[in-house]
Design an enzyme around this catalytic site. Structure first.
Site, PDB file in Angstrom:
ATOM      1  NE  ARG A  30      -2.331  -1.860   3.274  1.00 10.17           N
ATOM      2  CZ  ARG A  30      -2.151  -3.162   3.479  1.00 10.17           C
ATOM      3  NH1 ARG A  30      -2.602  -4.034   2.596  1.00 10.17           N
ATOM      4  NH2 ARG A  30      -1.533  -3.605   4.551  1.00 10.17           N
ATOM      5  CD  GLU A  38       1.999 -10.403  17.013  1.00  8.34           C
ATOM      6  OE1 GLU A  38       1.316 -10.709  17.994  1.00  8.34           O
ATOM      7  OE2 GLU A  38       1.522  -9.930  15.963  1.00  8.34           O
TER       8      GLU A  38
END
Length: 182
Positions: free
Chosen positions: A65, A102
């Site tokens: 994006r 993560e």
């Protein structure tokens, strides 16, 4: 127009999808903002507003994006565009950096000849969460001796601390809309 009005207008243009990509996550989808010509234009204008009138040589966008937003921002400020891609996507000589996710690690890359030492660059992406990818992108840009003027994002998830993480690298951060949580 006040920043509160701007933030409310942009917030209304962003779709929230609960439990995507996994339970408990509120996914902030900017495709609705991109499809709204007025909101898209305002977001692009506002992302770089603090640096309007400054010399900006390149805008770097993080896949995917960040390509859409970064290309529009680069056009708006008459700068070149530099894609920062996931590992294995660029065909020419590359510089890469690994960064923590993560769960695990990933790598992003930039063409080694994408920048000339000393060029003034703004980093653009749609969202800043933990800041791992953006921090990796800043390190890549600095490996090529670019001057990182700022990092700009439509959405900030301040509870995750990414914007503060970038500020600790002496990079000003511009965000337009903040959402609680992750």
């Amino acid at each position: 127009m006040t920043s509160t009005v701007l933030e409310n207008d942009l917030r209304a243009a962003i779709r929230t999808i609960p439990d995507y990509p996994k339970a408990g996550i509120m996914f902030r989808d900017i495709t609705t903002l991109l499809g709204n010509a007025r909101a898209f234009r305002r977001a692009v204008d506002e992302l770089v507003q603090p640096w309007a009138g400054m010399k900006i040589d390149k805008v770097a966008g993080i896949e995917a994006r960040g390509f859409i937003l970064g290309g529009a921002v680069a056009h708006q400020v008459s700068a070149g565009f530099v894609p920062i891609r996931k590992k294995g996507k660029l065909p020419h000589k590359r510089v890469s950096v690994a960064y923590a996710l993560e769960y695990g690690r990933d790598e992003i890359e930039i063409h080694a000849d994408a920048l000339v030492a000393g060029e003034r660059v703004i980093l653009v992406d749609d969202l800043i969460a933990t800041g791992g990818t953006a921090e990796g992108a800043i390190k890549l840009l600095r490996q090529l001796d670019a001057e990182v003027l700022a990092a700009c994002f439509i959405i900030d998830l301040p509870d995750l601390g990414g914007a503060d993480r970038l500020r600790k690298l002496d990079v000003p951060v511009r965000t337009l809309v903040a959402f609680e949580g992750h």
